[in-house]
Structure formats: C-alpha cells, structure tokens
Motif scaffolding. Structure first.
Motif, PDB file in Angstrom:
ATOM      1  N   LEU A 151       0.825  -1.211   0.000  1.00  0.00           N
ATOM      2  CA  LEU A 151       0.000   0.000   0.000  1.00  0.00           C
ATOM      3  C   LEU A 151       0.857   1.257   0.000  1.00  0.00           C
ATOM      4  CD1 LEU A 151      -2.776   1.280  -0.012  1.00  0.00           C
ATOM      5  CD2 LEU A 151      -2.801   1.069   2.491  1.00  0.00           C
ATOM      6  N   PHE A 152       1.985   1.258   0.723  1.00  0.00           N
ATOM      7  CA  PHE A 152       2.879   2.418   0.708  1.00  0.00           C
ATOM      8  C   PHE A 152       3.436   2.673  -0.693  1.00  0.00           C
ATOM      9  CE2 PHE A 152       3.932   2.424   5.470  1.00  0.00           C
ATOM     10  CZ  PHE A 152       3.148   3.546   5.684  1.00  0.00           C
ATOM     11  N   VAL A 153       3.783   1.624  -1.402  1.00  0.00           N
ATOM     12  CA  VAL A 153       4.277   1.785  -2.776  1.00  0.00           C
ATOM     13  C   VAL A 153       3.181   2.381  -3.654  1.00  0.00           C
ATOM     14  CG1 VAL A 153       5.099   0.563  -4.827  1.00  0.00           C
ATOM     15  CG2 VAL A 153       6.013  -0.034  -2.577  1.00  0.00           C
ATOM     16  N   ILE A 154       1.969   1.822  -3.553  1.00  0.00           N
ATOM     17  CA  ILE A 154       0.837   2.348  -4.323  1.00  0.00           C
ATOM     18  C   ILE A 154       0.621   3.821  -3.990  1.00  0.00           C
ATOM     19  CG2 ILE A 154      -1.675   2.244  -4.613  1.00  0.00           C
ATOM     20  CD1 ILE A 154      -1.440  -0.805  -4.082  1.00  0.00           C
ATOM     21  N   LEU A 155       0.558   4.117  -2.712  1.00  0.00           N
ATOM     22  CA  LEU A 155       0.296   5.491  -2.266  1.00  0.00           C
ATOM     23  C   LEU A 155       1.389   6.453  -2.728  1.00  0.00           C
ATOM     24  CD1 LEU A 155      -1.751   7.112  -0.693  1.00  0.00           C
ATOM     25  CD2 LEU A 155      -0.565   6.507   1.394  1.00  0.00           C
ATOM     26  N   ALA A 156       2.634   6.025  -2.644  1.00  0.00           N
ATOM     27  CA  ALA A 156       3.738   6.884  -3.083  1.00  0.00           C
ATOM     28  C   ALA A 156       3.648   7.180  -4.572  1.00  0.00           C
ATOM     29  CB  ALA A 156       5.072   6.222  -2.751  1.00  0.00           C
ATOM     30  N   LEU A 157       3.395   6.144  -5.374  1.00  0.00           N
ATOM     31  CA  LEU A 157       3.301   6.354  -6.820  1.00  0.00           C
ATOM     32  C   LEU A 157       2.141   7.274  -7.180  1.00  0.00           C
ATOM     33  CD1 LEU A 157       4.021   2.726  -8.084  1.00  0.00           C
ATOM     34  CD2 LEU A 157       5.522   4.716  -8.256  1.00  0.00           C
ATOM     35  N   VAL A 158       0.985   7.015  -6.591  1.00  0.00           N
ATOM     36  CA  VAL A 158      -0.191   7.839  -6.901  1.00  0.00           C
ATOM     37  C   VAL A 158       0.011   9.273  -6.407  1.00  0.00           C
ATOM     38  CG1 VAL A 158      -2.662   8.136  -6.473  1.00  0.00           C
ATOM     39  CG2 VAL A 158      -1.755   5.860  -6.951  1.00  0.00           C
ATOM     40  N   TYR A 159       0.582   9.444  -5.221  1.00  0.00           N
ATOM     41  CA  TYR A 159       0.769  10.783  -4.669  1.00  0.00           C
ATOM     42  C   TYR A 159       1.760  11.607  -5.492  1.00  0.00           C
ATOM     43  CZ  TYR A 159       1.505  14.553  -1.368  1.00  0.00           C
ATOM     44  OH  TYR A 159       1.579  15.792  -0.797  1.00  0.00           O
ATOM     45  N   VAL A 160       2.879  10.991  -5.856  1.00  0.00           N
ATOM     46  CA  VAL A 160       3.915  11.726  -6.588  1.00  0.00           C
ATOM     47  C   VAL A 160       3.442  12.104  -7.992  1.00  0.00           C
ATOM     48  CG1 VAL A 160       6.204  11.471  -7.626  1.00  0.00           C
ATOM     49  CG2 VAL A 160       5.840  10.790  -5.262  1.00  0.00           C
ATOM     50  N   LYS A 161       2.692  11.219  -8.632  1.00  0.00           N
ATOM     51  CA  LYS A 161       2.280  11.448 -10.020  1.00  0.00           C
ATOM     52  C   LYS A 161       0.858  11.982 -10.162  1.00  0.00           C
ATOM     53  CE  LYS A 161       5.989   9.612 -11.946  1.00  0.00           C
ATOM     54  NZ  LYS A 161       6.812  10.264 -12.941  1.00  0.00           N
ATOM     55  N   ARG A 162       0.227  12.381  -9.064  1.00  0.00           N
ATOM     56  CA  ARG A 162      -1.183  12.761  -9.099  1.00  0.00           C
ATOM     57  C   ARG A 162      -1.484  13.979  -9.956  1.00  0.00           C
ATOM     58  NH1 ARG A 162       0.961  15.039  -4.708  1.00  0.00           N
ATOM     59  NH2 ARG A 162       0.252  17.078  -4.029  1.00  0.00           N
ATOM     60  N   ASP A 163      -0.541  14.892 -10.114  1.00  0.00           N
ATOM     61  CA  ASP A 163      -0.791  16.113 -10.870  1.00  0.00           C
ATOM     62  C   ASP A 163      -0.330  16.044 -12.318  1.00  0.00           C
ATOM     63  OD1 ASP A 163      -1.973  17.415  -8.715  1.00  0.00           O
ATOM     64  OD2 ASP A 163      -0.048  18.146  -7.959  1.00  0.00           O
ATOM     65  N   GLU A 164       0.275  14.927 -12.698  1.00  0.00           N
ATOM     66  CA  GLU A 164       0.740  14.811 -14.083  1.00  0.00           C
ATOM     67  C   GLU A 164      -0.439  14.540 -15.013  1.00  0.00           C
ATOM     68  OE1 GLU A 164       4.097  12.330 -14.733  1.00  0.00           O
ATOM     69  OE2 GLU A 164       5.231  13.230 -13.095  1.00  0.00           O
ATOM     70  N   GLU A 165      -0.372  15.151 -16.179  1.00  0.00           N
ATOM     71  CA  GLU A 165      -1.453  15.011 -17.155  1.00  0.00           C
ATOM     72  C   GLU A 165      -1.548  13.581 -17.691  1.00  0.00           C
ATOM     73  OE1 GLU A 165      -4.740  16.561 -18.643  1.00  0.00           O
ATOM     74  OE2 GLU A 165      -3.341  17.714 -17.447  1.00  0.00           O
ATOM     75  N   HIS A 166      -0.402  12.946 -17.890  1.00  0.00           N
ATOM     76  CA  HIS A 166      -0.363  11.566 -18.387  1.00  0.00           C
ATOM     77  C   HIS A 166       0.674  10.782 -17.600  1.00  0.00           C
ATOM     78  CE1 HIS A 166      -2.772  12.956 -21.728  1.00  0.00           C
ATOM     79  NE2 HIS A 166      -1.841  13.855 -22.040  1.00  0.00           N
ATOM     80  N   VAL A 167       0.349   9.540 -17.286  1.00  0.00           N
ATOM     81  CA  VAL A 167       1.257   8.660 -16.553  1.00  0.00           C
ATOM     82  C   VAL A 167       1.665   7.535 -17.490  1.00  0.00           C
ATOM     83  CG1 VAL A 167       1.479   7.155 -14.543  1.00  0.00           C
ATOM     84  CG2 VAL A 167       0.100   9.220 -14.393  1.00  0.00           C
ATOM     85  N   GLU A 168       2.934   7.117 -17.418  1.00  0.00           N
ATOM     86  CA  GLU A 168       3.428   6.051 -18.281  1.00  0.00           C
ATOM     87  C   GLU A 168       2.601   4.785 -18.070  1.00  0.00           C
ATOM     88  OE1 GLU A 168       5.613   7.311 -15.762  1.00  0.00           O
ATOM     89  OE2 GLU A 168       6.104   9.019 -17.028  1.00  0.00           O
ATOM     90  N   LYS A 169       2.438   4.029 -19.166  1.00  0.00           N
ATOM     91  CA  LYS A 169       1.629   2.808 -19.109  1.00  0.00           C
ATOM     92  C   LYS A 169       2.139   1.837 -18.054  1.00  0.00           C
ATOM     93  CE  LYS A 169       0.223   2.639 -23.940  1.00  0.00           C
ATOM     94  NZ  LYS A 169       0.245   1.843 -25.169  1.00  0.00           N
ATOM     95  N   GLY A 170       3.438   1.627 -18.015  1.00  0.00           N
ATOM     96  CA  GLY A 170       4.012   0.665 -17.083  1.00  0.00           C
ATOM     97  C   GLY A 170       3.766   1.049 -15.630  1.00  0.00           C
ATOM     98  N   LEU A 171       3.916   2.319 -15.328  1.00  0.00           N
ATOM     99  CA  LEU A 171       3.695   2.801 -13.970  1.00  0.00           C
ATOM    100  C   LEU A 171       2.223   2.672 -13.582  1.00  0.00           C
ATOM    101  CD1 LEU A 171       5.161   4.174 -11.595  1.00  0.00           C
ATOM    102  CD2 LEU A 171       4.509   6.354 -12.610  1.00  0.00           C
ATOM    103  N   PHE A 172       1.366   3.032 -14.507  1.00  0.00           N
ATOM    104  CA  PHE A 172      -0.065   2.942 -14.238  1.00  0.00           C
ATOM    105  C   PHE A 172      -0.486   1.482 -14.054  1.00  0.00           C
ATOM    106  CE2 PHE A 172      -4.605   3.211 -15.073  1.00  0.00           C
ATOM    107  CZ  PHE A 172      -4.939   4.308 -14.301  1.00  0.00           C
TER     108      PHE A 172
END
Length: 118
Positions: free
Chosen positions: A79-100
């Motif tokens: 959950l910490f990994v999920i939360l970190a990824l979503v929090y850091v990239k939350r304002d980006e217009e597009h997220v890379e397919k692999g990360l998403f």
C-alpha cells in the motif's frame, strides 16, 4: 466494539473499491497512453491506509486473537508503494503505461494477499 470494527471494515472495502475503480475507469486511456491517476485513487489509498491501521489497532486491543504481523507488514508495504506512486504522479497530465499498470497490479495483489493469505 464489533459494530465499530465492522464499520471500519466497510470503509476499508470502500477505499479499495475507490482505488481499483479509479484504475479501471482509466484502462481505456492507459491503452491510448493518456491515463492519469484520478483523485479517487489517492483518496481510496489513503482511506485504506487509515482504516487498515485502525483495524489492526482494534484487533490488538481486542480479545487477543492472533494477528499475522507478516501479512499486515506485506500489505502495508504494498500500500505504501501504491500510495507513493499515486501521490507523486497525481498532478501529471499523463502517466506512463508501465507505472499505471504497476499500480493496478499492486492493487489487485493486495486484494489477493488479504483474501488468500491465512
């Protein structure tokens, strides 16, 4: 205490539904390369974190039934990994397919850890 625990279990399920639902609504966009982390995903992950920690606390304060701390630790780490990824990239217009896709995969993995690991 049972009613309170059941309320927080329900809220925990609502959190996972929000996180997974946000992911599923963006799957078509992921195929096109335009997926983004929607606010529901961040709020769902935060809801899971808060309610999960409270549920563990309730269980520790309760009847002394054994709790699998390794399972809880693994779920918390995922959950910490999920939360970190979503929090850091939350304002980006597009997220890379692999990360998403990683966030979706980790979300599903966390569900199966909860259900299948006894």
């Amino acid at each position: 205490m049972t009613v309170l625990t059941n309320v927080f279990v329900g809220l925990h399920i609502i959190g996972i539904a929000s996180l997974l639902g946000g992911f599923l609504t963006q799957m078509k966009a992921m195929g096109a390369g335009t997926a983004r982390f929607v606010p529901a995903m961040l709020h769902g992950a935060l809801t899971m974190l808060v309610t999960g920690v409270l549920l563990v606390g309730f269980r520790e304060m309760g009847d002394g039934a054994p709790l699998n701390h390794v399972k809880i630790g693994v779920k918390l780490a995922v959950l910490f990994v999920i939360l970190a990824l979503v929090y850091v990239k939350r304002d980006e217009e597009h997220v890379e397919k692999g990360l998403f896709a990683a966030v979706g995969g980790l979300t599903v993995a966390n569900i199966f850890i909860a259900v299948l690991w006894h």
